[in-house]
Design a protein around this motif. Structure first.
Motif, PDB file in Angstrom:
ATOM      1  N   GLY A   1       0.835  -1.201   0.000  1.00  0.00           N
ATOM      2  CA  GLY A   1       0.000   0.000   0.000  1.00  0.00           C
ATOM      3  C   GLY A   1       0.861   1.239   0.000  1.00  0.00           C
ATOM      4  N   ASN A   2       0.227   2.369  -0.218  1.00  0.00           N
ATOM      5  CA  ASN A   2       0.947   3.627  -0.096  1.00  0.00           C
ATOM      6  C   ASN A   2      -0.018   4.757   0.249  1.00  0.00           C
ATOM      7  OD1 ASN A   2      -0.191   4.542  -2.571  1.00  0.00           O
ATOM      8  ND2 ASN A   2       1.512   3.674  -3.718  1.00  0.00           N
ATOM      9  N   PHE A   3       0.562   5.827   0.751  1.00  0.00           N
ATOM     10  CA  PHE A   3      -0.171   7.037   1.109  1.00  0.00           C
ATOM     11  C   PHE A   3       0.582   8.222   0.549  1.00  0.00           C
ATOM     12  CE2 PHE A   3      -0.327  10.744   3.917  1.00  0.00           C
ATOM     13  CZ  PHE A   3      -1.688  11.043   3.882  1.00  0.00           C
ATOM     14  N   SER A   4      -0.130   9.174  -0.032  1.00  0.00           N
ATOM     15  CA  SER A   4       0.507  10.390  -0.529  1.00  0.00           C
ATOM     16  C   SER A   4      -0.347  11.594  -0.174  1.00  0.00           C
ATOM     17  CB  SER A   4       0.725  10.325  -2.045  1.00  0.00           C
ATOM     18  OG  SER A   4      -0.502  10.355  -2.735  1.00  0.00           O
ATOM     19  N   LEU A   5       0.314  12.683   0.124  1.00  0.00           N
ATOM     20  CA  LEU A   5      -0.343  13.950   0.453  1.00  0.00           C
ATOM     21  C   LEU A   5       0.367  15.062  -0.307  1.00  0.00           C
ATOM     22  CD1 LEU A   5      -1.628  15.209   3.832  1.00  0.00           C
ATOM     23  CD2 LEU A   5      -0.010  16.645   2.576  1.00  0.00           C
ATOM     24  N   ARG A   6      -0.408  15.914  -0.982  1.00  0.00           N
ATOM     25  CA  ARG A   6       0.149  17.012  -1.767  1.00  0.00           C
ATOM     26  C   ARG A   6      -0.428  18.339  -1.296  1.00  0.00           C
ATOM     27  NH1 ARG A   6      -1.635  13.408  -5.414  1.00  0.00           N
ATOM     28  NH2 ARG A   6      -3.220  14.807  -6.324  1.00  0.00           N
ATOM     29  N   TYR A   7       0.443  19.333  -1.185  1.00  0.00           N
ATOM     30  CA  TYR A   7       0.027  20.686  -0.807  1.00  0.00           C
ATOM     31  C   TYR A   7       0.403  21.644  -1.934  1.00  0.00           C
ATOM     32  CZ  TYR A   7       0.233  25.354   1.237  1.00  0.00           C
ATOM     33  OH  TYR A   7       0.075  26.698   1.467  1.00  0.00           O
ATOM     34  N   ILE A   8      -0.570  22.446  -2.369  1.00  0.00           N
ATOM     35  CA  ILE A   8      -0.359  23.461  -3.395  1.00  0.00           C
ATOM     36  C   ILE A   8      -0.773  24.796  -2.805  1.00  0.00           C
ATOM     37  CG2 ILE A   8      -0.834  24.162  -5.761  1.00  0.00           C
ATOM     38  CD1 ILE A   8       0.377  21.350  -5.529  1.00  0.00           C
ATOM     39  N   SER A   9       0.152  25.742  -2.725  1.00  0.00           N
ATOM     40  CA  SER A   9      -0.201  27.050  -2.183  1.00  0.00           C
ATOM     41  C   SER A   9      -1.011  27.851  -3.197  1.00  0.00           C
ATOM     42  CB  SER A   9       1.064  27.823  -1.776  1.00  0.00           C
ATOM     43  OG  SER A   9       1.834  28.164  -2.913  1.00  0.00           O
ATOM     44  N   ALA A  10      -1.504  29.020  -2.789  1.00  0.00           N
ATOM     45  CA  ALA A  10      -2.378  29.835  -3.638  1.00  0.00           C
ATOM     46  C   ALA A  10      -1.657  30.255  -4.911  1.00  0.00           C
ATOM     47  CB  ALA A  10      -2.847  31.059  -2.866  1.00  0.00           C
ATOM     48  N   GLN A  11      -2.430  30.435  -5.980  1.00  0.00           N
ATOM     49  CA  GLN A  11      -1.875  30.868  -7.259  1.00  0.00           C
ATOM     50  C   GLN A  11      -2.814  31.887  -7.896  1.00  0.00           C
ATOM     51  OE1 GLN A  11      -1.904  27.460 -10.127  1.00  0.00           O
ATOM     52  NE2 GLN A  11      -2.780  26.300  -8.426  1.00  0.00           N
ATOM     53  N   TRP A  12      -2.231  32.906  -8.510  1.00  0.00           N
ATOM     54  CA  TRP A  12      -3.004  34.008  -9.069  1.00  0.00           C
ATOM     55  C   TRP A  12      -3.587  33.635 -10.437  1.00  0.00           C
ATOM     56  CZ3 TRP A  12      -4.306  37.427  -5.662  1.00  0.00           C
ATOM     57  CH2 TRP A  12      -3.434  37.755  -4.621  1.00  0.00           C
ATOM     58  N   ALA A  13      -4.775  34.193 -10.725  1.00  0.00           N
ATOM     59  CA  ALA A  13      -5.419  34.025 -12.024  1.00  0.00           C
ATOM     60  C   ALA A  13      -5.414  35.321 -12.823  1.00  0.00           C
ATOM     61  CB  ALA A  13      -6.856  33.546 -11.845  1.00  0.00           C
ATOM     62  N   THR A  14      -4.874  36.399 -12.242  1.00  0.00           N
ATOM     63  CA  THR A  14      -4.798  37.694 -12.932  1.00  0.00           C
ATOM     64  C   THR A  14      -3.385  38.252 -12.805  1.00  0.00           C
ATOM     65  OG1 THR A  14      -5.402  38.995 -10.977  1.00  0.00           O
ATOM     66  CG2 THR A  14      -7.211  38.166 -12.349  1.00  0.00           C
ATOM     67  N   PHE A  15      -2.958  38.972 -13.827  1.00  0.00           N
ATOM     68  CA  PHE A  15      -1.620  39.562 -13.802  1.00  0.00           C
ATOM     69  C   PHE A  15      -1.495  40.665 -12.748  1.00  0.00           C
ATOM     70  CE2 PHE A  15      -1.704  37.800 -18.142  1.00  0.00           C
ATOM     71  CZ  PHE A  15      -0.516  37.093 -18.134  1.00  0.00           C
ATOM     72  N   MET A  16      -2.614  41.279 -12.369  1.00  0.00           N
ATOM     73  CA  MET A  16      -2.595  42.300 -11.320  1.00  0.00           C
ATOM     74  C   MET A  16      -2.697  41.698  -9.927  1.00  0.00           C
ATOM     75  SD  MET A  16      -2.035  45.385 -12.281  1.00  0.00           S
ATOM     76  CE  MET A  16      -2.622  46.288 -10.855  1.00  0.00           C
ATOM     77  N   ASN A  17      -2.742  40.375  -9.835  1.00  0.00           N
ATOM     78  CA  ASN A  17      -2.785  39.678  -8.549  1.00  0.00           C
ATOM     79  C   ASN A  17      -3.979  40.115  -7.694  1.00  0.00           C
ATOM     80  OD1 ASN A  17       0.868  39.528  -8.003  1.00  0.00           O
ATOM     81  ND2 ASN A  17      -0.450  38.498  -9.473  1.00  0.00           N
ATOM     82  N   ASP A  18      -5.177  40.167  -8.326  1.00  0.00           N
ATOM     83  CA  ASP A  18      -6.367  40.551  -7.563  1.00  0.00           C
ATOM     84  C   ASP A  18      -7.451  39.468  -7.563  1.00  0.00           C
ATOM     85  OD1 ASP A  18      -7.186  40.837 -10.185  1.00  0.00           O
ATOM     86  OD2 ASP A  18      -7.443  43.010 -10.095  1.00  0.00           O
ATOM     87  N   GLN A  19      -7.153  38.273  -8.059  1.00  0.00           N
ATOM     88  CA  GLN A  19      -8.044  37.126  -7.918  1.00  0.00           C
ATOM     89  C   GLN A  19      -7.208  35.863  -8.030  1.00  0.00           C
ATOM     90  OE1 GLN A  19     -11.712  35.381 -10.403  1.00  0.00           O
ATOM     91  NE2 GLN A  19     -12.171  37.398  -9.546  1.00  0.00           N
ATOM     92  N   ARG A  20      -7.484  34.903  -7.151  1.00  0.00           N
ATOM     93  CA  ARG A  20      -6.598  33.748  -7.094  1.00  0.00           C
ATOM     94  C   ARG A  20      -7.334  32.466  -6.761  1.00  0.00           C
ATOM     95  NH1 ARG A  20      -3.325  34.355  -1.308  1.00  0.00           N
ATOM     96  NH2 ARG A  20      -5.162  34.221   0.052  1.00  0.00           N
ATOM     97  N   VAL A  21      -6.612  31.361  -6.956  1.00  0.00           N
ATOM     98  CA  VAL A  21      -7.054  30.040  -6.517  1.00  0.00           C
ATOM     99  C   VAL A  21      -6.497  29.823  -5.108  1.00  0.00           C
ATOM    100  CG1 VAL A  21      -6.926  27.559  -6.935  1.00  0.00           C
ATOM    101  CG2 VAL A  21      -7.059  29.133  -8.868  1.00  0.00           C
ATOM    102  N   PRO A  22      -7.339  29.558  -4.108  1.00  0.00           N
ATOM    103  CA  PRO A  22      -6.809  29.332  -2.762  1.00  0.00           C
ATOM    104  C   PRO A  22      -5.949  28.067  -2.688  1.00  0.00           C
ATOM    105  CG  PRO A  22      -9.182  29.778  -2.720  1.00  0.00           C
ATOM    106  CD  PRO A  22      -8.806  29.545  -4.154  1.00  0.00           C
TER     107      PRO A  22
END
Length: 822
Positions: free
Chosen positions: A720-741
Motif C-alpha cells: 500500500g501507499n499514502f501520498s499527500l500534496r500541498y499546493i499554495s495559492a496561485q493568481w489568475a490575474t496579472f494584477m494579482n487581484d483574484q486567485r485560486v486558494p
C-alpha cells in the motif's frame, strides 16, 4: 536481504570503461533491467539483457544527450511481480537513480502499478518536485493540466518512446490517448531544461519522457478488471508473444475498455484503447522497435465556473440533464472526442566500434470532433463579416435556432529523427537531424437540434448552409508546419571519468502558414518563419561513487501555440471577429541550475537551485466564445519573466518494508513588464493603456508545493501507499487581484497479493481511494485576465474588468481492481 526468504535479489554491476551514447530519439533516462518478466536463466533465475529499453531504474544521462551508461547484469529469483513491480526503487517508486547534470526526477513500476488504473502520464508525476497536477476528475480522465516551475503543459516537451506525440501546434499532450497505465514502464521528468537532441521545440518548461513496458521473453499475458463509484469500470488485457522462435522478435498487444459517469453533472466517458509493441534485437546493440497505439474516446466536458459562479453554485454548476427547446446547455450537445492512431519505429544500429546510428520515423493522426451547444439567429446573423438571410431551418424558438457547433479538427504528422554518435576514448561526438511535417484542418459547422435534443443532421455532417450554398462556419482553418532541426554536441570525460564536460548547439527552424477561408477574414493567409539558436553547457563531477554535483546553462524556444494565434475566430452571434490573432513572437528562455545529488545504498537525495529568464513569455489561456459553450485557446504575450527557486526530494529504499518520500519546491516568478490592455479614454474612445504589472507574481505559479509519501510492501502479500500534496495559492490575474486558494489532497492505496492460484501468476486485489478528504476546490485557472477589477491605467484611461474561469478539482473516488498474470 535474508529476511525476504525466497525473494532473493542479487545484482552485479560491471561498469563499462567506455561511454555509450543515448540515441537522439530516446528519453533522457534509460534503464538497465527489463520491465517485463525476465527470460529464464540457469537454475530458473531470470537474467536481463543489456540495452533493453523501458525498464524501471533511470541511469546516467546528459543534458546534451551524450549518455554514459552502466552495463549491468541483474539476476533475480521471483523478485518481480506480475504487475512489473520489484519493490526496489527508493521512495516507493518515486525516486529512481538519476545522474544527469540537471534537475531530474522519475517514477517507476513500483509506483505506477499501485495507482488507479484510470490514470495518465501527467497524473503519475503529481508527487514529484515542482509538478502541479490540476485534475478535473478523480479518475484523471479529463486532460493534462499541469505546471512545472509555472510553465503549463503546452510549454513542456512530451516524449513517448522518444517521439513527440503531443499536438505539434497547440502543444496539448493528450497523454490519456497514448498508453494504458498497465503498459507504462517509467516516466522521467526534467524540470526546466530539455535534452539538446530531443525532437521538441516548445520545451521552455522542461521535458517529460515516458516509455512503455518492454515485451516479455515468455508468452503469457496480464488482465486487470476495475470497478468503482460513479459507475467507473475498466477492462484490460495484454497478450505476450514471448520470443518467436529464433527470430529475435517478441511483442505484446493489449486492449482496454473504460467508462464512467462524470463526478459532477450528467454525462460521462467511454474509451477504447489498443497498445502494441514489438522488438527485434540482434548483434551488438542493434534493434528495431515498433510501437503502435489506437484510441477512441468520447467524453462530456465539465463546465468551468467564474469566481462568482463558484461562490454561488460550487461544484453544482454543470450542464442540464434534460432538454427543453432553446436549451443550449443540454449535456448531450456537449462532447469532446479524442481519437488517435500513432506509430513509432525506433531503430538503433552499431555501424562500427564506437560508431552508432539511430533513426526514428513516426506518424501521428489525431482528430475530433468536439461539439458544443449554441443558439444562433435564424436570420440576420453573421457569416464572417457578412450578414446572412433566413437559414430556412425548422425548430425556430423566439427567432433563434438551437444548434451544436461542431469542430471536426483533423491533424496528421509525419517525421523522422536521426542521430550519429562516435565515441573515441574519453570523448563522444554526437550529431543529428530532425524533420517534421504537420497538417491541420479545422472547419467549424452547425447542426440544428430537433425538439428531442438530437442533432437533426448527424453532428454537422451536412451542416447549415447560407444563401449561395456555403456552409455556415466560424472558422475554416488549413494549417501547415515544417520543422528542421540540427544539433551537434561533444562530451569529454576526465579525471578517471569523474569529471564530465558537455557542450552543444542546436538550431531549430520552424515554418508555418495557415489560411482562414471565411468571408472577410483578415488576414486570409498568415506565414511565419522562426529560427532559434540553442546552445547548452553542462559540467558534472562525481565527488564519490554516491555523490555528484553539477551546473548547467541551457536555452529553449517555443513558437506561439494554437492555430487561433494566427487566425481570426468568428461566430454567428457577433458582427466582426470574436477573437483576433495573438502575438506571433517566439518565446525564448535562458536558464541556469546548480545541484547536488546523493544516490546512496539506503538514501537518495536531490537538491537544486535554478534561475530562468524568459522573453515573450506566452501564457496559454482558454476562454468561451461569448454566448457559447465553445472553448478556444489563445496565447497571451506576457513579455519578460524571471523565475527563481529551489527544489529537493528525499527517498529511502525499502527499510523494514517501508519506503518514505518527500519533495518540495519554493518558486518566485515575477512579471518583468507592464502589460497593455484595452481601455476607454475620457472621450469614450477605445485606446490602449498599460497596467502596472511589473514585479507582480506571475499567474499560475504557486510559491510553495510539497508532497509526502509513504509506501509499504512486504514483497509477499500486503502492500500500500499514502501520498499527500500541498499546493499554495496561485493568481489568475496579472494584477494579482483574484486567485485560486491553497489546497491539500491525499490518496491511499491498499493491496493484497493472493496465494497461489493454478494457472495464474501473481493475482492481486487493490483498492485505490482518491481525494480521501473529499475536498471540493478549484484546482487551477482555466483562463487568465489582466485584472479582475476595472482600473485606471498608467496613462489615465479606464480599463475593463475581466472574469477568469477555473478548473474544478475532482472529488472522492473509490476504485477496486483485480489483476493477474497468466
Amino acid at each position: 536481504m535474508g529476511r525476504f526468504g525466497k525473494y532473493l535479489l542479487l545484482t552485479c554491476s560491471v561498469l563499462a570503461t567506455k561511454c555509450t551514447v543515448l540515441p537522439a530519439v530516446a528519453a533522457s533516462s534509460k534503464t538497465t533491467a527489463e520491465t517485463g518478466p525476465h527470460p529464464a536463466g540457469p537454475h530458473g533465475q531470470a537474467v536481463s539483457r543489456r540495452g533493453v529499453p523501458g525498464t524501471d531504474r533511470a541511469t546516467e544521462g546528459s543534458v546534451l544527450g551524450a549518455n554514459p551508461q552502466a552495463e549491468e547484469i541483474s539476476v533475480r529469483a521471483a523478485g518481480r511481480h506480475a504487475d512489473g513491480t520489484t519493490n526496489t526503487t527508493p521512495g516507493g517508486g518515486l525516486m529512481p537513480r538519476q545522474t544527469a547534470p540537471r534537475s531530474q526526477s522519475g517514477v517507476t513500476r513500483d509506483f505506477i502499478a499501485k495507482q488507479a488504473p484510470t490514470g495518465n502520464i501527467s497524473s503519475m508525476i503529481a508527487n514529484l518536485p515542482g509538478v502541479v497536477y490540476a485534475n478535473q476528475s478523480p479518475l484523471a480522465t479529463a486532460g493534462d493540466n499541469i505546471t512545472m516551475r509555472g510553465m503549463n503543459q503546452t510549454q513542456i516537451g512530451y516524449l513517448f518512446e522518444g517521439a513527440p506525440l503531443a499536438d505539434p501546434i497547440n502543444y496539448e499532450p493528450y497523454t490519456a490517448m497514448l498508453i494504458d497505465t498497465e503498459n507504462l514502464g517509467s516516466v522521467t521528468v526534467s524540470q526546466g531544461s530539455p535534452d539538446l537532441n530531443a525532437p521538441t521545440f516548445n520545451a521552455v518548461g522542461g521535458q517529460i519522457s515516458a516509455t512503455a513496458l518492454n515485451p516479455s521473453h515468455r508468452s503469457g499475458g496480464f488482465i486487470n478488471l476495475m470497478g468503482g463509484n460513479k459507475s467507473a469500470n475498466k477492462e484490460f488485457i495484454r497478450l505476450e508473444t514471448g520470443d518467436i522462435g529464433r527470430s529475435g522478435i517478441r511483442g505484446f498487444v493489449s486492449f482496454s475498455h473504460q467508462s464512467n459517469n462524470n463526478w459532477r453533472g450528467p454525462g460521462g466517458l467511454r474509451r477504447y484503447h489498443v497498445d502494441a509493441k514489438f522488438v527485434k534485437e540482434w548483434g551488438d546493440d542493434n534493434s528495431i522497435t515498433a510501437i503502435f497505439g489506437y484510441n477512441k474516446q468520447e467524453q462530456t466536458p465539465f463546465r468551468s465556473p467564474s469566481a462568482a459562479q463558484w461562490k454561488q453554485w460550487g461544484e453544482g454548476l454543470s450542464y442540464t440533464d434534460h432538454y427543453t427547446p432553446g436549451d443550449a446547455n443540454y449535456y448531450k450537445l456537449q462532447l469532446s472526442n479524442l481519437n488517435s492512431q500513432d506509430v513509432v519505429v525506433p531503430m538503433h544500429f552499431t555501424l562500427a566500434r564506437g560508431l552508432k546510428l539511430s533513426v526514428t520515423p513516426y506518424f501521428v493522426h489525431q482528430f475530433g470532433p468536439a461539439v458544443g451547444g449554441e443558439n444562433i439567429p435564424a436570420s440576420g446573423g453573421a457569416f464572417g463579416t457578412q450578414t446572412y438571410g433566413d437559414l430556412g431551418q425548422p425548430y425556430v424558438t423566439g427567432g433563434r435556432i438551437t444548434t451544436v457547433a461542431v469542430d471536426p479538427w483533423n491533424q496528421k504528422v509525419g517525421a523522422v529523427n536521426t542521430s550519429l554518435n562516435w565515441t573515441s576514448g574519453h570523448n563522444t561526438l554526437s550529431g543529428g537531424y530532425w524533420y517534421s511535417y504537420a497538417m491541420h484542418e479545422e472547419h467549424s459547422t452547425f447542426a440544428t437540434v430537433d425538439p428531442s435534443g438530437k442533432p437533426a443532421n448527424s453532428y454537422g455532417k451536412y451542416g447549415i448552409r447560407v444563401d449561395g450554398g456555403a456552409l455556415l462556419s466560424g472558422y475554416n482553418l488549413n494549417f501547415m508546419q515544417q520543422i528542421n532541426a540540427l544539433y551537434l554536441a561533444d562530451t569529454l570525460k576526465l579525471l578517471d571519468d569523474r569529471l564530465t564536460l558537455s557542450a552543444g548547439f542546436r538550431a531549430v527552424m520552424v515554418s508555418r502558414q495557415g489560411t482562414n477561408d471565411i468571408p472577410g477574414a483578415d488576414p486570409y493567409k498568415t506565414v511565419r518563419n522562426y529560427f532559434a539558436p540553442l546552445p547548452q553547457l553542462a559540467v558534472s563531477y562525481a565527488i564519490t561513487s554516491e555523490d555528484q554535483i553539477y551546473i548547467n546553462g541551457t536555452t529553449s524556444f517555443r513558437a506561439p501555440g494554437s492555430v487561433q494565434a494566427y487566425s481570426q475566430i468568428f461566430d454567428p452571434n457577433s458582427v466582426g471577429a470574436t477573437s483576433q490573432p495573438g502575438s506571433l513572437k517566439g518565446e525564448y528562455g535562458i536558464g541556469e541550475e546548480i545541484g547536488y545529488r546523493h544516490n546512496g545504498a539506503l538514501v537518495h537525495l536531490q537538491l537544486s537551485a535554478f534561475n530562468m529568464n524568459l522573453t515573450n513569455h506566452q501564457v496559454s489561456s482558454t476562454a468561451y466564445i461569448p454566448g457559447t459553450n465553445t472553448l478556444i485557446s489563445m496565447p497571451i504575450n506576457a513579455g519578460g519573466e524571471t523565475i527563481r527557486g529551489v527544489q529537493g526530494e528525499l527517498g529511502l529504499k525499502p527499510w523494514h518494508h517501508f519506503s518514505p518520500y518527500v519533495s518540495a519546491q519554493y518558486l518566485h516568478a515575477t512579471t518583468d513588464n507592464n502589460l497593455p490592455v484595452s481601455a476607454t479614454n475620457a472621450a469614450g474612445q477605445s485606446v490602449i493603456d498599460y497596467l502596472p504589472t511589473a514585479g507582480k507574481t506571475m499567474v499560475a505559479t504557486p510559491h510553495v508545493t510539497a508532497s509526502v509519501g509513504l509506501a509499504y510492501d512486504d514483497n509477499r502479500r500486503f502492500f500500500g501507499n499514502f501520498s499527500l500534496r500541498y499546493i499554495s495559492a496561485q493568481w489568475a490575474t496579472f494584477m494579482n487581484d483574484q486567485r485560486v486558494p491553497a489546497y491539500v489532497l491525499s490518496d491511499i492505496t491498499l493491496g493484497y497479493r493472493l496465494p497461489h492460484v493454478a494457472h495464474l501468476k501473481g493475482p492481486k486485489i487493490q483498492l485505490n481511494l482518491v481525494n480521501i478528504g473529499n475536498n471540493l476546490y478549484r484546482s487551477a485557472p482555466a483562463s487568465i485576465v489582466t485584472s479582475a477589477r476595472s482600473r485606471v491605467g498608467l496613462f489615465g484611461n479606464r480599463t475593463n474588468a475581466g472574469s477568469p474561469i477555473y478548473l474544478v478539482g475532482g472529488n472522492f473516488a473509490a476504485l477496486v481492481s483485480l489483476s493477474t498474470g497468466f
